[in-house]
Motif scaffolding. Structure first.
Motif, mmCIF file in Angstrom:
data_model
loop_
_atom_site.group_PDB
_atom_site.id
_atom_site.type_symbol
_atom_site.label_atom_id
_atom_site.label_comp_id
_atom_site.label_asym_id
_atom_site.label_seq_id
_atom_site.Cartn_x
_atom_site.Cartn_y
_atom_site.Cartn_z
ATOM 1 N N MET A 11 41.756 42.100 43.086
ATOM 2 C CA MET A 11 40.280 41.457 43.066
ATOM 3 C C MET A 11 39.797 40.977 44.228
ATOM 4 O O MET A 11 38.545 41.069 44.479
ATOM 5 N N GLY A 12 40.772 40.368 45.132
ATOM 6 C CA GLY A 12 40.093 39.791 46.454
ATOM 7 C C GLY A 12 39.617 40.985 47.200
ATOM 8 O O GLY A 12 38.663 41.179 48.044
ATOM 9 N N ARG A 13 40.203 42.164 47.337
ATOM 10 C CA ARG A 13 40.052 43.267 47.980
ATOM 11 C C ARG A 13 38.775 43.937 47.513
ATOM 12 O O ARG A 13 37.721 44.337 48.310
ATOM 13 N N ILE A 14 38.551 43.981 46.020
ATOM 14 C CA ILE A 14 37.279 44.544 45.464
ATOM 15 C C ILE A 14 36.110 43.597 45.897
ATOM 16 O O ILE A 14 35.153 44.005 46.171
ATOM 17 N N VAL A 15 36.422 42.414 45.642
ATOM 18 C CA VAL A 15 35.173 41.278 45.929
ATOM 19 C C VAL A 15 34.772 41.566 47.542
ATOM 20 O O VAL A 15 33.528 41.414 47.872
ATOM 21 N N PHE A 16 35.579 41.613 48.506
ATOM 22 C CA PHE A 16 35.282 41.561 49.817
ATOM 23 C C PHE A 16 34.416 42.824 50.065
ATOM 24 O O PHE A 16 33.559 42.723 50.868
#
Length: 437
Positions: A11-16
């Motif tokens: 999710m961190g990569r998607i959020v960024f």
């Protein structure tokens, strides 16, 4: 089919990637609103026109972009529901970047006559079509990859991109306003638009790295994707949900554009420093970037409806005091008005809105349903709000009719919430979260 059938990417990569991509696209879209309030009136309308009337003309062009947004929602909703969220988002960014760059190259009315405002309106239409397809896709890339008990929090990050885009556009305009007045009007205003070339390249690279939505992939594997025109399927099977999404949008979008765009025009014609208001808007939007996440998180804990109702009711309570505080010309009270309007009232609605609207539609038509409800309402609430507010101000020489507009928007959204939220909705939401924990 369970939302967790296919493994979720980090999710961190998607959020960024989602937040940065959204911010870059909304930077382009919001540039027009700032320029419409400050420079487009004298530059693109006949010399000698009353300044208030010229600004109304500029805001009419602003409204045109909103009229085009439902078309973008239908077109890119179709692409997103049939071929994937990612593909639609890459196309919208390309359209937005090219249109914004070309606005920076336009001749003025003095140089090209009526061809100048005509070209401005055409490019605004392209911006509107692109933005109409952007919001739903940006929301779904986050909400359809999020853990079920944290959908509100992660979906709220999509709105952070919207806030970031506005802050970026306002900051760039504030910097170019430091140029001598003659330089700003002749060429300085063009720089923020021309910067879209760099934004276009960075944004496309980022969008290209995004994975497809997990829920969309699951639906496609289960052969649950729509076989018909998604827009017709939404209107046939989910008309009430479209109306509810529109109702949710009224107070949020109408209030936002009164606070953001009309407040700068109001300052210009009431003797209040436009730079003071621009600084206040930037401060409020920075704070809202954090408050949006808080409101999204809170909606996972206590339910969507109580949080959204707080936003719509507080908008009604703030409608008159907002302009009273602006009229004092005291920096502290001007900042307070904008902070109460944006991070508090508007933030509670926009932070909760993505997850709440997404719950109204099934996966296979969710992109189209979200886009239609969100963008059709934006014509009336966002597109025409600054224009109507400026016309009311010109007719009555006061802000009280604009305050009544805000009360009306808040009341309509509150009534919409009553149709969505049953008497046990809040308790059920809390119980569902507790069970998922």
């Amino acid at each position: 089919m369970s939302r967790m059938t296919q493994a979720s990417p980090p999710m961190g990569r998607i959020v960024f990637a989602s937040v940065l991509g959204n911010a870059l696209e909304w930077y382009d879209f919001f540039l027009y609103g700032t320029a419409a309030a400050l420079v487009f009136g004298p530059l693109f309308f006949p010399a000698g026109t009353d300044p208030v009337i010229a600004t109304m003309g500029a805001f009419a062009g602003f409204a045109v972009g909103f009229v085009a947004r439902p078309l973008g929602g239908i077109v890119f909703g179709h692409i997103g529901d049939r071929h994937g969220r990612k593909k639609a988002l890459v196309i919208t960014l390309a359209m937005m970047g090219v249109a914004t760059f070309l606005i920076g190259l336009l001749p003025t009315f003095e140089q090209a006559g009526y061809l100048a405002p005509l070209c401005l309106v055409i490019l605004r239409l392209v911006q509107g079509i692109a933005s109409g397809g952007e919001w739903g896709g940006g929301v779904l890339m986050l909400s359809e990859n999020a853990p079920p008990n944290r959908t509100g929090f992660y979906a709220a990050w999509s709105q952070l991109g919207v806030s970031g885009g506005f802050v970026l556009s306002a900051a760039v305009f504030y910097l170019v306003q430091q140029l001598p007045g003659e330089d700003f009007l002749s060429w300085g205003w063009r720089l923020p638009f021309l910067a879209s070339v760099a934004i276009f390249g960075v944004g496309l690279y980022i969008r290209g790295k995004l994975p497809e939505s997990r829920d969309f992939n699951n639906a496609r594997q289960a052969k649950e994707t729509t076989r018909h025109l998604p827009a017709l399927q939404v209107l046939r099977e989910h008309p009430k949900a479209v109306l509810q999404a529109m109702g949710l949008r009224l107070a949020e979008n109408g209030g936002a554009y009164i606070f953001l765009s009309f407040s700068m025009a109001y300052a210009k014609f009431s003797g209040l420093s436009t730079q003071l208001v621009l600084l206040g808007v930037m401060l409020a939007m920075v704070l809202e970037a954090f408050s949006i996440l808080f409101w999204g998180w809170l909606s996972d804990r206590v339910g969507r409806c109580p949080v959204y109702a707080f936003g719509s009711i507080s908008l009604m309570l703030l409608a008159f005091p907002f302009f009273w505080m602006l009229d004092t010309h005291e920096p502290t009270l001007v900042y307070l008005a904008l902070i109460l309007g944006l991070p508090v009232s508007h933030g509670a609605m926009i932070g909760t809105q993505p997850a709440m609207m997404g719950d109204l539609f099934p996966t296979h038509v969710r992109y189209t349903g979200l886009a239609m409800g969100h963008e059709i309402a934006s014509i009336f609430a966002g597109g025409f709000a600054p224009l109507i507010a400026t016309a009311l101000f010109a007719s009555y020489h006061g802000a009280w009719p604009v305050s009544l507009m805000l009360v009306l928007f808040g009341a309509l959204t509150t009534l919409t919430l009553l149709t969505i939220c049953g008497p046990s909705h809040a308790q059920g939401s809390v119980a569902a979260v507790a069970a998922s924990d």
